[in-house]
Structures are given as C-alpha cells and as structure tokens.
Design an enzyme around this catalytic site. Structure first.
Site, mmCIF file in Angstrom:
data_model
loop_
_atom_site.group_PDB
_atom_site.id
_atom_site.type_symbol
_atom_site.label_atom_id
_atom_site.label_comp_id
_atom_site.label_asym_id
_atom_site.label_seq_id
_atom_site.Cartn_x
_atom_site.Cartn_y
_atom_site.Cartn_z
ATOM 1 N N SER A 38 15.463 23.244 -45.427
ATOM 2 C CA SER A 38 15.298 24.335 -44.511
ATOM 3 C C SER A 38 16.134 24.518 -43.627
ATOM 4 O O SER A 38 16.819 25.038 -43.593
ATOM 5 C CB SER A 38 14.126 24.109 -44.125
ATOM 6 N N LYS A 59 11.630 21.485 -33.002
ATOM 7 C CA LYS A 59 12.565 22.641 -33.362
ATOM 8 C C LYS A 59 11.822 24.373 -32.883
ATOM 9 O O LYS A 59 10.705 23.755 -32.381
ATOM 10 C CB LYS A 59 12.767 22.676 -34.722
ATOM 11 N N HIS A 111 10.503 21.957 -51.759
ATOM 12 C CA HIS A 111 9.105 22.201 -51.802
ATOM 13 C C HIS A 111 8.174 22.207 -52.925
ATOM 14 O O HIS A 111 7.542 21.185 -53.779
ATOM 15 C CB HIS A 111 8.894 22.587 -50.631
ATOM 16 N N ARG A 161 16.120 13.758 -50.985
ATOM 17 C CA ARG A 161 16.805 14.064 -51.891
ATOM 18 C C ARG A 161 18.342 12.876 -51.845
ATOM 19 O O ARG A 161 18.692 13.150 -52.634
ATOM 20 C CB ARG A 161 17.536 15.118 -50.882
#
Length: 158
Positions: free
Chosen positions: A128, A41, A17, A91
C-alpha cells in the site's frame, strides 16, 4: 465451519491483498476481510471508503465478507466472530520478522493461529505504501490495484 480473518488497513487495497485473500478463500469455509484503522498513519481513504472498495472487489468471491475491525485487538475480534485463524501474506523476510511476534501474541491471548502465505512473485513488490507513493508522484498504479481502487485514486488526483 472454518473461519479465517485477513486483517489490514487496506489503504489502499492492492492486487497482492486480493491474491492472498482469494487463496485464503480456497483454504477456509469463510473469510472475513477485516478492515482496520492504523492510528499511527494518516489514511488516504476513510474507513468507509476502504470497506466499500473491498466489498466491491470481493462481492463475487464465495465465502468472503468484509467487516470493520474496530480499535480493539485482532485476537479479540477473531474470538468475537468465531475465527480460528488469521491469514497474512508475506512478501519477504522483513514481513516475517514483523508478523511472527504478532502471531505468537494472538495465539497466547486467544488461541488464534496464524497462517502465512507467501506472496505471488508478480505481486511481491507491491505494498500500500508503494501504491500511495507511486500515485502521489503521478505514476500509473493500474496494474497494482483493482479497478475500483484505480478509479478512486484517479478521482483523488483530479
């Protein structure tokens, strides 16, 4: 004034990040790190804690500010603060598959464009979720997160 938003739950903020946001600061006059709540979440850190950590990490980076995003649409948040673009780090191809429909939707809703930046290879494995999992199993995540996040994770472990 070219303003961009880098949105995310940042739970926790990691070096991938940080790297994408730093690069974004070189492309735009202003960057707003929009800290959101992911209601699907259970968060490791409260919204307030995530905002505090991000504010500390980006304090010395010119043109970067941190703000809570709230529960509404990202496109509306961008419109409210006068941001013309969203910047997202990618990514891999799975990230692209996930992000493109949202990018098209944001453009359709409010004309907000999305800029994709490929992840720096040394951070392409970091997420994360990976940080939370490695940390929860007793692993060392200090190379994956900024110092303030590592300290807060250490405090959680104790």
């Amino acid at each position: 004034m070219r303003r961009a938003v880098c949105p995310g739950s940042f739970d926790p903020l990691h070096m991938g990040h940080v790297e994408v946001i730093a690069r974004t600061a070189g492309l735009f006059d202003e960057v707003v790190v929009a800290v959101a709540t992911n209601y699907s979440k259970t968060s490791m850190f409260s919204l307030e804690d995530r905002i505090e950590m991000a504010s500390e990490v980006f304090r010395g980076l010119d043109g970067v500010s941190v703000a809570p995003m709230g529960a509404g649409l990202l496109a509306d948040f961008c419109h409210e603060i006068g941001a013309s673009a969203v910047v997202k780090g990618l990514r891999n191809g799975s990230d692209l598959d996930y992000e493109v429909p949202m990018a098209v939707t944001n453009r359709a809703l409010r004309g907000v464009e999305t800029v994709f930046l490929p992840a720096e290879p040394r951070f392409a494995h970091v997420s994360s979720t990976i940080v939370r999992e490695v940390h929860s199993l007793g692993g060392d995540v200090r190379d994956m997160v900024p110092g303030v996040v590592a300290r807060r994770l250490g405090a959680k472990r104790r």
